[in-house]
Design an enzyme around this catalytic site. Structure first.
Site, short mmCIF file in Angstrom:
data_model
loop_
_atom_site.label_atom_id
_atom_site.label_comp_id
_atom_site.label_asym_id
_atom_site.label_seq_id
_atom_site.Cartn_x
_atom_site.Cartn_y
_atom_site.Cartn_z
CD1 TRP A 15 12.45 21.05 27.17
CD2 TRP A 15 12.93 19.33 27.31
NE1 TRP A 15 12.52 19.81 25.89
CE2 TRP A 15 13.18 19.73 26.30
CE3 TRP A 15 14.22 17.46 27.48
CZ2 TRP A 15 13.94 19.00 24.77
CZ3 TRP A 15 14.53 16.75 26.46
CH2 TRP A 15 14.36 17.60 24.98
CE LYS B 19 9.17 29.27 30.25
NZ LYS B 19 8.57 28.18 31.13
CD GLU C 8 24.37 25.33 27.45
OE1 GLU C 8 24.19 25.22 26.53
OE2 GLU C 8 24.17 24.45 28.29
CB CYS D 253 23.36 21.20 24.93
SG CYS D 253 23.86 21.89 26.70
CD GLU E 157 21.24 21.45 20.02
OE1 GLU E 157 20.00 21.92 20.80
OE2 GLU E 157 21.70 21.50 21.36
P1 NAP Z 1 12.83 26.23 24.18
O1 NAP Z 1 12.15 26.48 23.46
O2 NAP Z 1 14.16 27.75 24.28
O3 NAP Z 1 12.66 26.38 25.68
C1 NAP Z 1 13.37 26.96 27.04
C2 NAP Z 1 13.13 28.26 27.47
O4 NAP Z 1 12.50 28.78 27.65
C3 NAP Z 1 11.50 27.24 28.38
O5 NAP Z 1 11.13 27.53 29.91
C4 NAP Z 1 10.59 27.69 27.37
O6 NAP Z 1 9.43 27.35 27.63
C5 NAP Z 1 10.94 29.28 27.47
N1 NAP Z 1 10.78 30.13 26.17
C6 NAP Z 1 10.46 29.12 25.29
N2 NAP Z 1 9.72 30.24 24.27
C7 NAP Z 1 9.52 31.39 25.08
C8 NAP Z 1 9.39 32.78 24.29
N3 NAP Z 1 9.24 33.46 23.44
N4 NAP Z 1 9.85 34.25 25.06
C9 NAP Z 1 10.23 33.50 26.56
N5 NAP Z 1 10.40 32.22 27.13
C10 NAP Z 1 10.17 31.00 26.17
O7 NAP Z 1 13.70 24.96 24.18
P2 NAP Z 1 12.25 23.47 25.01
O8 NAP Z 1 11.59 23.42 24.18
O9 NAP Z 1 13.47 23.03 25.82
O10 NAP Z 1 13.80 23.24 23.59
C11 NAP Z 1 13.45 23.46 22.28
C12 NAP Z 1 15.05 23.27 21.81
O11 NAP Z 1 16.28 23.53 22.32
C13 NAP Z 1 15.77 21.61 21.62
O12 NAP Z 1 15.10 21.09 20.47
C14 NAP Z 1 16.68 21.77 21.82
O13 NAP Z 1 17.58 21.87 20.81
C15 NAP Z 1 17.12 22.98 22.75
N6 NAP Z 1 17.71 23.06 24.14
C16 NAP Z 1 18.95 22.78 24.68
C17 NAP Z 1 19.35 22.94 25.75
C18 NAP Z 1 20.05 23.37 26.26
O14 NAP Z 1 21.17 22.01 26.92
N7 NAP Z 1 21.18 23.95 25.37
C19 NAP Z 1 18.27 22.87 26.72
C20 NAP Z 1 17.00 21.90 25.89
C21 NAP Z 1 16.60 22.22 24.77
P3 NAP Z 1 8.30 26.57 27.85
O15 NAP Z 1 8.11 25.90 28.88
O16 NAP Z 1 7.08 27.29 26.94
O17 NAP Z 1 8.88 25.42 26.35
MG MG Z 2 9.28 23.95 24.55
#
Ligand code: NAP
Ligand code: MG
Length: 309
Positions: free
Chosen positions: A9, A33, A109, A144, A239
């Site tokens: 997001w 997605k 990533e 990130c 992080e």
């Molecule tokens: P996330 O939970 O890893 O979600 C990223 C994407 O994967 C979202 O579209 C999410 O859907 C989906 N997802 C979640 N659980 C899944 C599963 N079991 N199977 C398949 N897809 C799944 O990350 P986030 O909620 O965006 O953020 C959480 C943390 O991720 C942050 O606090 C940060 O540490 C890290 N982050 C890293 C970056 C980066 O640029 N590397 C970017 C954003 C976040 P939903 O719509 O259900 O969430």
């Molecule tokens: Mg999420």
């Protein structure tokens, strides 16, 4: 083939563009997605794509949760590749989905805990302070590649913190639509709770707050600088994805490199020095996908973006 694009997001349009542009240019179709928090950006781009005449079935969007949409995409036998940006635990899941289905290609990533290493021969501490502040707090630190660990030579720490404080006076927190403000709300209440739990650690670990530390309205966190953070701290290792910078000092160059590498992450790093030899040495010895010298940077379109570990 068919490329599944699973988005976070934090940069709703940019993350979408990074994933769909190369896939479409290579003649693939995409199934996107978006993250639930930022679905509307992707839907608007899809509307524009239709308006621009993209053929039916080439740019597809499926909204919903990771469980309901991400997982079936990861496990699908007709999806040839998944490009994912987000957290490390979810990234690991996509490798498992691939192993449990068609061995699709997976590009991940997954975040960072990026060091900004300031050597005692850094020439312009005002410039360093400005870059460190930008690197740590830009986009509320929801980035990130945020430089969330300042690793600074002990002899210049106080002077650098003083100048960081001067820059932070311009970083006001509040309504993101007011151009006076540089720090807006965190993305969601639950993310705010996660980020502010690190402020509790500051108290329980008896760390010293150099700047900030205040929260407002249950969604805002002031740019915060925490001094005296050691590698055993959660603040040093995890992080945070919010506006919290940790400060750690070193005495020797090898010690600085050891500190910089002492996390599970290796996405980006910055080094500040007046010596070309030190710049090359530190860039080589830090395990990070992208190292910038005397600036914070996200790379440019001609350099790959990705990390180690
Ligand atoms: P996330 O939970 O890893 O979600 C990223 C994407 O994967 C979202 O579209 C999410 O859907 C989906 N997802 C979640 N659980 C899944 C599963 N079991 N199977 C398949 N897809 C799944 O990350 P986030 O909620 O965006 O953020 C959480 C943390 O991720 C942050 O606090 C940060 O540490 C890290 N982050 C890293 C970056 C980066 O640029 N590397 C970017 C954003 C976040 P939903 O719509 O259900 O969430
Ligand atoms: Mg999420």
């Amino acid at each position: 083939g068919v490329v599944g694009c699973v988005l976070p997001w934090n940069f709703p349009l940019l993350m979408l563009a990074w994933k769909i542009a190369p896939a479409l240019a290579a003649g693939c179709s995409v199934i996107v997605k978006p993250a639930q928090e930022t679905t509307l950006t992707t839907l608007r781009v899809a509307e524009l794509a239709v308006e621009a005449g993209i053929p039916a079935g080439v740019f597809n969007v499926v909204t919903g949760s990771g469980r309901d949409v991400g997982e079936p995409l990861g496990l699908h036998m007709d999806v040839d590749m998944v490009a994912f940006t987000g957290s490390t635990p979810t990234g690991r899941r996509f490798l498992r989905y691939s192993a449990d289905s068609n061995l699709k290609k997976v590009v991940l990533e997954c975040g960072g805990k990026n060091p900004a290493v300031v050597l005692d021969d850094a020439e312009d501490l005002d410039l360093v302070a400005e870059q460190v502040v930008n690197g740590a707090f830009w986009n509320m630190g929801e980035n990130c590649s945020a430089s969330s660990r300042l690793i600074v030579h002990a002899s210049i720490k106080d002077e650098l913190l003083k100048r960081i404080g001067a820059y932070l006076r311009d970083w006001k927190t509040g309504d993101p639509l007011d151009p006076e403000n540089r720090i807006g709300a965190l993305v969601s209440k639950s993310h705010f709770e996660k980020v502010s739990s690190f402020l509790d650690d500051v108290k329980s670990e008896k760390l010293s707050l150099a700047f900030g530390g205040e929260t407002m309205s249950g969604v805002f966190i002031e740019p915060t600088v925490v001094d005296g953070v050691t590698p055993s701290s959660r603040l040093f290792q995890e992080e945070i994805f919010g506006p919290i910078l940790s400060v750690t000092t070193f005495e020797t160059l090898p010690e600085a490199i050891t500190l910089a590498n002492d996390t599970n992450y290796g996405l980006t790093a910055s080094v500040y020095t007046g010596s070309l030899r030190n710049a090359i040495r530190v860039s080589r010895d830090i395990r990070a996908g992208l190292v910038t010298v005397n600036c914070f940077g996200e790379g440019d379109a001609t350099t790959p973006f990705g990390g180690y570990k």
